[in-house]
Design an enzyme around this catalytic site. Structure first.
Site, PDB file in Angstrom:
ATOM      1  N   ARG A  51     -31.243  17.819 -35.958  1.00 14.77           N
ATOM      2  CA  ARG A  51     -30.587  16.512 -36.102  1.00 14.77           C
ATOM      3  C   ARG A  51     -29.100  16.730 -36.374  1.00 14.77           C
ATOM      4  O   ARG A  51     -28.740  17.541 -37.222  1.00 14.77           O
ATOM      5  CB  ARG A  51     -31.217  15.780 -37.290  1.00 14.77           C
ATOM      6  CG  ARG A  51     -30.549  14.484 -37.666  1.00 14.77           C
ATOM      7  CD  ARG A  51     -30.942  13.397 -36.725  1.00 14.77           C
ATOM      8  NE  ARG A  51     -30.362  12.115 -37.085  1.00 14.77           N
ATOM      9  CZ  ARG A  51     -30.665  10.986 -36.457  1.00 14.77           C
ATOM     10  NH1 ARG A  51     -31.522  10.976 -35.463  1.00 14.77           N
ATOM     11  NH2 ARG A  51     -30.093   9.857 -36.813  1.00 14.77           N
ATOM     12  N   THR A  74     -50.028  13.367 -63.708  1.00 12.63           N
ATOM     13  CA  THR A  74     -50.744  12.668 -64.783  1.00 12.63           C
ATOM     14  C   THR A  74     -52.154  13.189 -65.018  1.00 12.63           C
ATOM     15  O   THR A  74     -52.553  13.374 -66.165  1.00 12.63           O
ATOM     16  CB  THR A  74     -50.781  11.156 -64.463  1.00 12.63           C
ATOM     17  OG1 THR A  74     -49.434  10.686 -64.527  1.00 12.63           O
ATOM     18  CG2 THR A  74     -51.616  10.372 -65.444  1.00 12.63           C
ATOM     19  N   GLU A  87     -55.593  15.683 -64.987  1.00 11.26           N
ATOM     20  CA  GLU A  87     -55.869  17.054 -65.454  1.00 11.26           C
ATOM     21  C   GLU A  87     -54.834  17.474 -66.496  1.00 11.26           C
ATOM     22  O   GLU A  87     -54.417  18.623 -66.556  1.00 11.26           O
ATOM     23  CB  GLU A  87     -55.849  18.064 -64.289  1.00 11.26           C
ATOM     24  CG  GLU A  87     -56.733  17.725 -63.131  1.00 11.26           C
ATOM     25  CD  GLU A  87     -58.202  17.960 -63.408  1.00 11.26           C
ATOM     26  OE1 GLU A  87     -58.522  18.764 -64.279  1.00 11.26           O
ATOM     27  OE2 GLU A  87     -59.014  17.289 -62.747  1.00 11.26           O
TER      28      GLU A  87
HETATM   29  C1  FAD Z   1     -55.885   8.432 -59.644  1.00 11.64           C
HETATM   30  C2  FAD Z   1     -56.461   8.935 -60.930  1.00 11.64           C
HETATM   31  C3  FAD Z   1     -57.653   9.655 -60.921  1.00 11.64           C
HETATM   32  C4  FAD Z   1     -58.228  10.064 -62.125  1.00 11.64           C
HETATM   33  N1  FAD Z   1     -59.453  10.677 -62.091  1.00 11.64           N
HETATM   34  C5  FAD Z   1     -60.102  10.879 -63.279  1.00 11.64           C
HETATM   35  C6  FAD Z   1     -61.467  11.340 -63.288  1.00 11.64           C
HETATM   36  O1  FAD Z   1     -62.087  11.561 -62.245  1.00 11.64           O
HETATM   37  N2  FAD Z   1     -62.078  11.500 -64.497  1.00 11.64           N
HETATM   38  C7  FAD Z   1     -61.424  11.277 -65.682  1.00 11.64           C
HETATM   39  O2  FAD Z   1     -62.022  11.457 -66.727  1.00 11.64           O
HETATM   40  N3  FAD Z   1     -60.135  10.852 -65.692  1.00 11.64           N
HETATM   41  C8  FAD Z   1     -59.461  10.641 -64.527  1.00 11.64           C
HETATM   42  N4  FAD Z   1     -58.167  10.175 -64.541  1.00 11.64           N
HETATM   43  C9  FAD Z   1     -57.528   9.870 -65.823  1.00 11.64           C
HETATM   44  C10 FAD Z   1     -56.401  10.797 -66.168  1.00 11.64           C
HETATM   45  O3  FAD Z   1     -56.896  12.049 -66.541  1.00 11.64           O
HETATM   46  C11 FAD Z   1     -55.591  10.124 -67.276  1.00 11.64           C
HETATM   47  O4  FAD Z   1     -54.914   9.040 -66.661  1.00 11.64           O
HETATM   48  C12 FAD Z   1     -54.615  11.053 -67.926  1.00 11.64           C
HETATM   49  O5  FAD Z   1     -55.290  11.951 -68.744  1.00 11.64           O
HETATM   50  C13 FAD Z   1     -53.578  10.302 -68.757  1.00 11.64           C
HETATM   51  O6  FAD Z   1     -54.184   9.420 -69.648  1.00 11.64           O
HETATM   52  P1  FAD Z   1     -53.666   7.914 -69.769  1.00 11.64           P
HETATM   53  O7  FAD Z   1     -53.619   7.340 -68.418  1.00 11.64           O
HETATM   54  O8  FAD Z   1     -54.530   7.244 -70.763  1.00 11.64           O
HETATM   55  O9  FAD Z   1     -52.201   8.033 -70.310  1.00 11.64           O
HETATM   56  P2  FAD Z   1     -51.779   8.216 -71.843  1.00 11.64           P
HETATM   57  O10 FAD Z   1     -52.518   9.349 -72.435  1.00 11.64           O
HETATM   58  O11 FAD Z   1     -51.839   6.914 -72.522  1.00 11.64           O
HETATM   59  O12 FAD Z   1     -50.253   8.609 -71.648  1.00 11.64           O
HETATM   60  C14 FAD Z   1     -49.243   7.638 -71.300  1.00 11.64           C
HETATM   61  C15 FAD Z   1     -47.879   8.262 -71.529  1.00 11.64           C
HETATM   62  O13 FAD Z   1     -47.736   8.617 -72.906  1.00 11.64           O
HETATM   63  C16 FAD Z   1     -47.298   9.947 -73.052  1.00 11.64           C
HETATM   64  N5  FAD Z   1     -47.949  10.571 -74.199  1.00 11.64           N
HETATM   65  C17 FAD Z   1     -49.268  10.634 -74.473  1.00 11.64           C
HETATM   66  N6  FAD Z   1     -49.492  11.355 -75.587  1.00 11.64           N
HETATM   67  C18 FAD Z   1     -48.288  11.761 -76.038  1.00 11.64           C
HETATM   68  C19 FAD Z   1     -47.839  12.564 -77.135  1.00 11.64           C
HETATM   69  N7  FAD Z   1     -48.697  13.130 -77.978  1.00 11.64           N
HETATM   70  N8  FAD Z   1     -46.514  12.779 -77.261  1.00 11.64           N
HETATM   71  C20 FAD Z   1     -45.647  12.247 -76.414  1.00 11.64           C
HETATM   72  N9  FAD Z   1     -46.002  11.501 -75.341  1.00 11.64           N
HETATM   73  C21 FAD Z   1     -47.307  11.265 -75.153  1.00 11.64           C
HETATM   74  C22 FAD Z   1     -47.715  10.655 -71.775  1.00 11.64           C
HETATM   75  O14 FAD Z   1     -46.806  11.706 -71.481  1.00 11.64           O
HETATM   76  C23 FAD Z   1     -47.659   9.547 -70.730  1.00 11.64           C
HETATM   77  O15 FAD Z   1     -46.387   9.520 -70.146  1.00 11.64           O
HETATM   78  C24 FAD Z   1     -57.553   9.813 -63.348  1.00 11.64           C
HETATM   79  C25 FAD Z   1     -56.336   9.139 -63.342  1.00 11.64           C
HETATM   80  C26 FAD Z   1     -55.797   8.689 -62.168  1.00 11.64           C
HETATM   81  C27 FAD Z   1     -54.509   7.907 -62.214  1.00 11.64           C
END
Ligand code: FAD
Length: 680
Positions: free
Chosen positions: A366, A471, A473
């Site tokens: 390009r 996010t 694992e």
């Molecule tokens: C598409 C998708 C597929 C998924 N598949 C599965 C599955 O098959 N099985 C399953 O069990 N789960 C699954 N998950 C869940 C996923 O593992 C969680 O979303 C992830 O562990 C984050 O948890 P939460 O969404 O509750 O975010 P939270 O834990 O609420 O975190 C939100 C924000 O707060 C921050 N935060 C949290 N704790 C702290 C701390 N101590 N200090 C500072 N900051 C912090 C984090 O960095 C993040 O930015 C999936 C999620 C998605 C989106």
């Protein structure tokens, strides 16, 4: 203008001159009659040197294992219309068709998994514990990930999470009952850990399980809305069974998080009594995975459904565990997450490769703007700024590939003594690699201009598809905290005991620190010993700073936990420093396996990796590891290295070995692809 900037300018002028003469010769008969000839596509190879290194040797190093098998998986996919969505001229494009509904994408994803099953690909994946099988499995996941994230994740949830939980948390009775039928995809498993109210904080989940000795059954219950299982991959439509993570209450005492097998649907796909399931709905990407929400209304499962490798409940209801410490017991229940984390870390690098291969090939075909009248327009990659956007990311992707291979090898050959290093390294690298992937895809998207936004061209779409890597694992920020907490604990304990540091590559802290020469000449900057010492200097400096900050807060009466939380900036920087030093050690190991021109080009990539990290990271200047003048010399060297690697750019991305069919059309003849003849 610095010396190297003017070098760059001269190089552009020289290259532009050569191209102008070349084009003048090639186009002269046309241009005689037609002063403004239309753009003609020229392949990227025309604008790069012949490969200075053996691309197949390089690919062996980058993939680390089963290169031919990866190609055979890709060929299998390209041979089927389930994967191919376009043929133009002699090119085939195999990408998921994103111009479909969520439901169609989900069905196609399942059909694709069943296609692999019909070819016998999963045989031995869970029933044969050899290293070779583990690596073959990894090769397929990495190949699938370059095609469609949904496919890799839907299969990954079934194999790594459901299958892995049975393997690691279950005992013989579970292995005999479930592993073979999981491998054969006769059951469809999912993994219900996260809840609406608790994701990162797994210990806080609210699902409750009690035991009824009169029937020898566990009773699983969702006591409130925040305890509903959320985001469970496979739950919304296809899963027949799940592993439920729940607090276990025995005689009123909470024994902590445990894992149970529970059936979700019968053989006809009907949801089982006592279970309610809702769909998580459309997502920003990964719509081929049917993520769902689950409520358990006092669901009874047999006593044998407790995965009892870590702890058990006797028929009469006594709790037993060889692991007395609740922290360690909880850690043991998190084991299945490690394999998923390693897989995600490694696969993130493959998507960065798709982005870079596309953007670099496009940048070599390009053109934009002429530097002088009557001159041909300049190729994007001949702009130093464009090179500076893409080539450091290329160097990082190379470096991270070697670290990914090392991580995988460590994991598949692990012994119990490796658990700590695997936990820390996989956490750090999962975060660093997935952040790198998203940053690379964004830069590549922009580098492709408007074409980067076209779904067909893949790069832009991949951003949404892979965003979730940051996010699930383990949220990246939370993982980084875990890395620095582990390093800090080791450091403080060694100091307290007056012992040297041991393990995780931290032995360098026991020796003297690097003294950085004031005059950083080119040969010093490109010297691998200097580069490693520079990264080690930052890591030890941050560890010492974090330790003294935390100790000082604790001495003022702040709790240890609060002291660590409020030192978050140092903790994040330390996690990054640890990960980047580990990556560099992998690059050095890979380099040692090479000779001649391969070693030479890897040396340039290694220098670009280290120096661009030093150039971008504020930490080196913030804590005085580098002086501003030294930092400027590093910036200049980064620009020079980009210029030196430019003639090999297409060869370097070719060596990634991403199949042509998995790349977007803009990586090839995009004029032909977009011609009227191909409008259908
Ligand atoms: C598409 C998708 C597929 C998924 N598949 C599965 C599955 O098959 N099985 C399953 O069990 N789960 C699954 N998950 C869940 C996923 O593992 C969680 O979303 C992830 O562990 C984050 O948890 P939460 O969404 O509750 O975010 P939270 O834990 O609420 O975190 C939100 C924000 O707060 C921050 N935060 C949290 N704790 C702290 C701390 N101590 N200090 C500072 N900051 C912090 C984090 O960095 C993040 O930015 C999936 C999620 C998605 C989106």
């Amino acid at each position: 203008m610095s010396e190297s900037r003017s070098d760059d300018g001269r190089a552009v002028a020289r290259r532009t001159g050569v191209l102008a003469r070349h084009l003048a010769q090639e186009l002269s008969p046309v241009s005689f009659f037609q002063p403004s000839p239309c753009l003609a596509y020229q392949p990227p190879e025309l604008h790069c040197d012949k490969s200075s290194f053996d691309k197949s040797v390089m690919r062996e190093l980058l993939d680390g294992h089963h290169v031919a098998l990866r190609d055979s998986f890709a060929n299998l996919m390209i041979s089927s219309d389930l994967f191919v969505n376009k043929r133009v001229g002699n090119l085939t494009f195999a990408t998921p068709n994103f111009n479909t509904t969520m439901e169609e994408h989900r069905d196609k994803t399942l059909d694709r998994i069943l296609f692999f099953r019909s070819k016998g690909v999963f045989k031995g994946w869970l029933t044969d514990s050899s290293v070779d099988h583990a690596l073959k499995r990894a090769a397929l996941f990495e190949t699938l990930g370059t095609f469609d994230h949904s496919l890799a994740i839907k299969l990954g949830v079934h194999i790594h999470l459901w299958g892995g939980a049975i393997q690691y948390l279950g005992t013989k009775r579970h292995h005999d009952k479930w592993l073979k039928i999981t491998e054969d995809y006769q059951v469809r498993g999912c993994f219900a850990m996260s809840e609406l109210g608790h994701g990162s904080n797994v210990r806080g989940i609210e699902t409750v399980t009690t035991y009824d000795p009169s029937t020898e059954e566990f009773i699983i219950d969702t006591p409130c809305e925040s305890a509903q299982k959320y985001w469970i991959g496979g739950a919304a439509q296809h899963a027949t069974h799940t592993i439920v993570f729940s607090q276990l209450l025995i005689d009123g005492k909470n024994e902590g998080v445990h894992a149970f097998v529970c059936q979700l649907r019968d053989q006809y796909g009907h949801v089982m009594p006592g279970i309610r399931i809702a769909d998580c709905g459309h997502k920003i990407g990964l719509n081929g995975v049917d993520n769902g929400r689950i409520w358990f209304d006092k669901v009874r499962v047999p006593r044998e459904n407790l995965l009892n490798a870590v702890a058990d409940v006797t028929p009469d209801g006594k709790y037993e565990s060889a692991i007395k410490d609740p922290d360690q017991r909880f850690g043991a229940f998190m084991a299945p997450l490690t394999s998923g984390r390693v897989t995600i870390a490694v696969s993130a690098i493959y998507q960065a490769k798709v982005g870079l291969t596309t953007a670099i090939r496009y940048a070599l075909t390009r053109r934009a703007f002429s530097l002088a009248p009557e001159q041909p327009e300049v190729l994007l990659l001949d702009y130093p700024s464009h090179r500076h956007r893409l080539l450091p990311l290329l160097a990082k992707t190379y470096a991270m590939s070697f670290a990914a291979v090392d991580l995988k090898n460590l994991y598949v050959r692990r012994t119990p003594a490796d658990s700590k290093v695997i936990h820390v390294l996989s956490s750090g690298l999962k975060a660093v690699f997935s952040w790198h992937n998203l940053r690379t895809l964004q830069e590549c998207r922009e580098a492709c201009g408007g074409q980067g936004l076209k779904t067909d061209n893949r790069v832009g779409q991949l951003k949404a598809e892979y965003d979730v890597q940051l996010t699930f694992e383990g949220d990246n920020n939370v993982l980084m905290q875990q890395v620095s907490k582990a390093l800090l604990a080791d450091y403080m304990s060694a100091k307290k005991r007056g012992k040297p540091m041991k393990g995780m590559g931290l032995e360098h802290i026991n020796g003297p620190a690097l003294v950085i020469p004031e005059d950083l000449t080119r040969s010093v900057l490109r010297d691998s010993k200097f580069q490693l010492a520079l990264f080690q200097l930052r890591e030890r400096g941050l560890l010492e700073l974090l330790s003294s900050q935390v100790s000082s807060l604790v001495s003022k009466g702040v709790s240890m936990a609060d002291a660590v939380i409020s030192s978050y900036q140092l903790a994040e920087d330390l996690g990054q420093a640890f990960s980047e030093r580990s990556i560099l050690e992998s690059v050095l190991r890979a380099e040692q396996q090479t000779t001649g021109s391969t070693k030479e080009v890897l040396g340039l990539l290694r220098s670009l990796y280290v120096l661009s990290a030093a150039d971008e990271g504020p930490v080196f200047l913030r804590y005085g590891y580098l002086l501003p003048k030294q930092s400027q010399l590093i910036s200049t060297e980064v620009a020079s290295l980009c210029g030196e690697l430019r003639p090999q750019a297409v060869n370097l991305v070719d060596a990634f070995g991403i199949p042509q069919a998995f790349l977007g059309p803009i990586a090839f003849d995009w004029v032909e692809y977009n011609s009227w003849n191909n409008v259908r």
